[in-house]
Motif scaffolding. Structure first.
Motif, PDB file in Angstrom:
ATOM      1  N   VAL A 273      57.927  70.519  59.156  1.00 33.70           N
ATOM      2  CA  VAL A 273      58.189  69.714  57.964  1.00 33.70           C
ATOM      3  C   VAL A 273      59.686  69.502  57.790  1.00 33.70           C
ATOM      4  O   VAL A 273      60.146  68.414  57.405  1.00 33.70           O
ATOM      5  CB  VAL A 273      57.572  70.388  56.725  1.00 33.70           C
ATOM      6  N   THR A 274      60.473  70.547  58.078  1.00 33.60           N
ATOM      7  CA  THR A 274      61.930  70.428  57.950  1.00 33.60           C
ATOM      8  C   THR A 274      62.468  69.327  58.857  1.00 33.60           C
ATOM      9  O   THR A 274      63.322  68.527  58.458  1.00 33.60           O
ATOM     10  CB  THR A 274      62.601  71.767  58.294  1.00 33.60           C
ATOM     11  N   ALA A 278      64.162  65.932  57.580  1.00 33.11           N
ATOM     12  CA  ALA A 278      65.520  65.628  58.035  1.00 33.11           C
ATOM     13  C   ALA A 278      65.613  64.202  58.569  1.00 33.11           C
ATOM     14  O   ALA A 278      66.606  63.501  58.341  1.00 33.11           O
ATOM     15  CB  ALA A 278      65.949  66.633  59.108  1.00 33.11           C
ATOM     16  N   VAL A 279      64.559  63.770  59.287  1.00 33.52           N
ATOM     17  CA  VAL A 279      64.559  62.393  59.798  1.00 33.52           C
ATOM     18  C   VAL A 279      64.586  61.402  58.644  1.00 33.52           C
ATOM     19  O   VAL A 279      65.350  60.419  58.657  1.00 33.52           O
ATOM     20  CB  VAL A 279      63.324  62.150  60.689  1.00 33.52           C
ATOM     21  N   LEU A 280      63.749  61.636  57.612  1.00 33.63           N
ATOM     22  CA  LEU A 280      63.704  60.714  56.477  1.00 33.63           C
ATOM     23  C   LEU A 280      65.023  60.703  55.703  1.00 33.63           C
ATOM     24  O   LEU A 280      65.514  59.650  55.296  1.00 33.63           O
ATOM     25  CB  LEU A 280      62.556  61.093  55.540  1.00 33.63           C
ATOM     26  N   VAL A 281      65.595  61.897  55.508  1.00 32.11           N
ATOM     27  CA  VAL A 281      66.834  61.978  54.734  1.00 32.11           C
ATOM     28  C   VAL A 281      67.988  61.340  55.482  1.00 32.11           C
ATOM     29  O   VAL A 281      68.767  60.557  54.931  1.00 32.11           O
ATOM     30  CB  VAL A 281      67.151  63.445  54.387  1.00 32.11           C
ATOM     31  N   VAL A 282      68.096  61.658  56.759  1.00 29.72           N
ATOM     32  CA  VAL A 282      69.238  61.162  57.515  1.00 29.72           C
ATOM     33  C   VAL A 282      69.155  59.656  57.747  1.00 29.72           C
ATOM     34  O   VAL A 282      70.164  58.985  57.964  1.00 29.72           O
ATOM     35  CB  VAL A 282      69.347  61.916  58.857  1.00 29.72           C
ATOM     36  N   ALA A 283      67.941  59.100  57.681  1.00 29.12           N
ATOM     37  CA  ALA A 283      67.778  57.663  57.898  1.00 29.12           C
ATOM     38  C   ALA A 283      67.945  56.852  56.622  1.00 29.12           C
ATOM     39  O   ALA A 283      67.976  55.622  56.678  1.00 29.12           O
ATOM     40  CB  ALA A 283      66.390  57.380  58.488  1.00 29.12           C
ATOM     41  N   LEU A 609      69.025  69.304  63.451  1.00 26.61           N
ATOM     42  CA  LEU A 609      69.719  68.880  62.233  1.00 26.61           C
ATOM     43  C   LEU A 609      68.794  69.128  61.049  1.00 26.61           C
ATOM     44  O   LEU A 609      67.743  68.505  60.934  1.00 26.61           O
ATOM     45  CB  LEU A 609      70.066  67.386  62.329  1.00 26.61           C
ATOM     46  N   ASN A 610      69.173  70.085  60.190  1.00 26.78           N
ATOM     47  CA  ASN A 610      68.308  70.340  59.045  1.00 26.78           C
ATOM     48  C   ASN A 610      68.611  69.361  57.921  1.00 26.78           C
ATOM     49  O   ASN A 610      69.650  68.700  57.923  1.00 26.78           O
ATOM     50  CB  ASN A 610      68.437  71.795  58.575  1.00 26.78           C
ATOM     51  N   ALA A 614      71.812  67.058  57.193  1.00 25.94           N
ATOM     52  CA  ALA A 614      71.578  65.614  57.201  1.00 25.94           C
ATOM     53  C   ALA A 614      72.138  64.973  55.934  1.00 25.94           C
ATOM     54  O   ALA A 614      72.768  63.910  55.973  1.00 25.94           O
ATOM     55  CB  ALA A 614      70.083  65.328  57.316  1.00 25.94           C
ATOM     56  N   ALA A 615      71.930  65.642  54.783  1.00 29.18           N
ATOM     57  CA  ALA A 615      72.473  65.116  53.534  1.00 29.18           C
ATOM     58  C   ALA A 615      73.999  65.146  53.552  1.00 29.18           C
ATOM     59  O   ALA A 615      74.663  64.222  53.064  1.00 29.18           O
ATOM     60  CB  ALA A 615      71.937  65.928  52.353  1.00 29.18           C
ATOM     61  N   ALA A 616      74.572  66.212  54.113  1.00 28.79           N
ATOM     62  CA  ALA A 616      76.032  66.288  54.203  1.00 28.79           C
ATOM     63  C   ALA A 616      76.575  65.178  55.100  1.00 28.79           C
ATOM     64  O   ALA A 616      77.591  64.538  54.791  1.00 28.79           O
ATOM     65  CB  ALA A 616      76.443  67.658  54.733  1.00 28.79           C
TER      66      ALA A 616
END
Length: 679
Positions: A273-274, A278-283, A609-610, A614-616
């Motif tokens: 899930v992490t 991470a894919v959704l957040v970083v995209a 990449l967690n 990813a948010a950072a």
């Protein structure tokens, strides 16, 4: 995100602060995402909504069911996922950061687009709401404009607008048609003359027969042209959703694939899930959403300092790409104000200063633009010892529309009228002055004292002193100048010669200018229109780019994409240069934003990449985009352009002085010799 700042129960305070953002602040994204899913469409809103839901939903699970809600829990800042410690991690910063950055970008865009529809509101304000109709027996009554019918007779008092298109039945006056037809100055009308709705009555009482009402009037046709043209521009705004239609499904597919792959490979559920989160957040397109608005905000702020107001990113894009500039004359290339260019006294007559003083004194009783120009010229030329007599000192004053004024001052009968048809009766050099004025399209008026011709005043509109250099700069930028004006051919050709413009379209009414823009676009040109009146509004809206002079009407400014507040035509060239620099900055921003996704999405997919990192990375990408955009705040026009604004080139000054001394064609050719009907 900083471990040293994590006090006891910090996670619950963060949850309470993040919940309103994720639920209420991001609600517009959620609503639009659901609406798109119902129609089988995916947009950037879908990606933002999923990123917020995924990060906030996982954090909620971690707090209530995953052990992250325990008092004293701390979460380290790690570069790689650490899901094997038995405690689920929180990603509330992503739930807050994603909508924050995207909403900030859209807020900037919304502010830049504020005022859309101002052109239509301004046009609507030109239409009268009530009209005085004359009935049988001479009675008069006020009715709503919607009740007016073809054939009705209505009154137009001084200062009022003509209610609708019609024909003058009785009365005579000067009408200000500059907003509608492009005429430089008020035109004298009398019985049998046609008038247009929206024109302002500058003189006497008129009785007009209505010939067209409602949607058949010229003002209504201009309004429809503006409305149609502005509606067509919105198609360019669909480009972002077209890209999102491919980008969003691709990201969703990658996220689902990553989740299934890690679960199928036997990985821990939290690790799987992490990686998907991470894919959704970083995209999430934060940097992509900020790339254009931040550059636009910096560019528009810098443009405002330079006297250039830009309506939005689409305007900058079109400004960079234009190759043809259609220029209006009156109020754009010229000042739009009538002025005396020559004063020619009789060779052996009265003292010229006395003649000018008498002419200005008698003109104080008239409201005509000729009178204002003569009075202003006398104020500039006469010393304090030759001040004008008060208007009350003029006896037996009369003003004849289309002819001139007459009055008695100190026992002397003074007239300021149009010259006679037979110029041979005038003493030298007055006939030559009248002929010179007529040949250059200016207005000539004759001053007589006790029925003796004493002087000829030549009046006309004046070219802006920076006009030639501004047009020359446009040519140097690779742009093709075109002159389109409602004035007569002789006037237009004279202006074109002075500015070295080879393509001229004279006597162009609003629909003619709009048709010219359409023709140029059909020929493959990317057209910008520069204007200042309602008569330019349709062409401004229909063009690829509309540029309005800040001194122009609200309708022109509302229909335009760029407004030049600075009374300097060279601002047009500065606007083009600023647009090119801004678009280069936006391209760099977009390159970085897409490059960021290209690098980070694969890293997130393989579990390197967690979501926190990813948010950072997303925040760092956004800050880089903002920093790059802020460099536009220090942009400067070229050194040559700055020097030209500080000190006009010698050749320009000499050319302008030569134009003034030769009585260059800067105004409308008169309909009758020396009449006041046009300037």
């Amino acid at each position: 995100m900083v471990p040293g700042w994590q006090f006891r129960n910090w996670q619950w305070l963060c949850f309470m602060l993040a919940a309103p953002v994720a639920v209420w602040g991001a609600a517009p994204f959620h609503v639009r995402a659901l609406r798109g899913l119902r129609h089988g469409a995916a947009t950037m809103d879908t990606l933002v909504s999923l990123g917020v839901v995924a990060s906030f939903g996982w954090s909620t699970y971690a707090l209530f069911l995953g052990g992250a809600g325990a008092p004293g829990m701390t979460m380290p800042f790690s570069l790689l996922p650490t899901a094997g410690d038995g405690t689920a991690h929180l990603y509330l910063e992503a739930a807050v950061g994603v909508p924050l950055f995207v909403l900030a970008g859209r807020r900037m865009e919304a502010r830049a687009r504020r005022g859309t529809g101002a052109a239509l509101r301004s046009l609507a304000e030109l239409a009268t709401k009530e009209v005085s109709v004359r009935g049988t027996g001479g009675s008069e009554r006020r009715i709503p404009i919607g009740s007016l019918r073809v054939g009705d007779r209505f009154l137009v008092r001084p200062g009022e607008r003509v209610a609708t298109d019609g024909t003058v039945v009785s009365g005579s006056s000067a009408l200000d048609l500059s907003l509608i037809s492009g005429e430089s100055h008020p035109v004298e009308v009398g019985p049998g003359d046609e008038v247009v709705g929206g024109a302002v009555n500058s003189g006497g009482l008129l009785e007009v027969r209505a010939d067209a009402v409602g949607g058949d009037t010229q003002l209504a046709r201009i309004t429809r042209l503006v409305e149609d043209a502005q509606t067509g521009k919105t198609q360019a705004q669909r480009l972002a959703d077209a890209v999102a239609a491919v980008f969003v499904p691709a990201v969703l597919t990658i996220a689902v694939t990553v989740l299934g792959f890690w679960l199928g490979a036997g990985a821990d559920a939290q690790a799987a899930v992490t990686a998907a989160v991470a894919v959704l957040v970083v995209a999430c397109p934060c940097a992509l959403g900020l790339a254009t608005p931040t550059a636009l905000l910096a560019a528009t702020g810098r443009g405002a300092q330079l006297g250039i107001l830009v309506s939005g990113p689409a305007a900058l894009e079109r400004l960079r790409r234009i190759d043809t500039v259609v220029l209006d004359k009156t109020g754009t290339l010229t000042t739009g104000r009538m002025a005396v260019s020559h004063f020619t006294p009789r060779a052996d007559g009265l003292d010229p200063d006395d003649v000018l003083r008498l002419a200005a004194t008698v003109e104080q009783g008239s409201e005509h633009p000729v009178a204002r120009a003569v009075i202003a010229h006398a104020g500039e030329c006469l010393g304090t010892e030759r001040t004008l007599e008060p208007a009350a000192a003029v006896r037996d004053f009369t003003a004849t529309p289309g002819y001139g004024v007459r009055g008695v001052i100190g026992g002397r009968t003074v007239t300021v009228v149009r010259p006679p048809d037979d110029l041979t009766r005038l003493p030298a050099p007055l006939p030559d002055a009248v002929r010179a004025a007529e040949s250059t399209g200016r207005t000539a008026v004759l001053v007589t004292v006790d029925d003796t011709p004493e002087a000829v005043l030549t009046l006309g509109d004046s070219l802006r002193p920076d006009g030639y250099r501004a047009v020359d700069h446009l040519r140097r930028l690779g742009l093709r100048p075109v002159l389109a004006t409602g004035d007569r051919a002789a006037t237009a050709q004279a202006i074109a010669r002075q500015l070295a413009i080879t393509e001229v379209h004279a006597e162009a009414r609003p629909h003619d200018k709009a048709a010219l823009v359409t023709t140029l676009k059909e020929q493959g040109s990317r057209v910008a229109v520069v204007g200042d009146g309602v008569n330019d509004a349709a062409a401004l809206a229909l063009a690829d780019l509309g540029i309005a002079m800040g001194s122009g009407t609200d309708a022109a400014i509302g229909a335009a994409d760029v407004t030049l507040v600075r009374e300097d035509l060279q601002a047009i060239a500065d606007a083009v240069r600023l647009a090119r620099r801004t678009l280069a900055t936006i391209r760099i921003n977009l390159l970085w934003a897409f490059g960021y996704n290209l690098v980070t999405v694969p890293l997130a997919a393989v579990g390197l990449l967690n979501p926190m990192l990813a948010a950072a990375a997303m925040s760092a990408s956004s800050l880089l985009v903002v920093g790059n955009s802020l460099r536009l705040r220090a942009w400067q026009p070229s050194a040559a352009a700055r020097t030209a604004r500080r000190r006009p080139a010698r050749s320009d000054s000499a050319r302008h002085l030569a134009t003034s001394s030769s009585g260059g064609d800067l105004s409308n050719a008169p309909r009758k010799r020396g009449t006041r009907e046009t300037v």
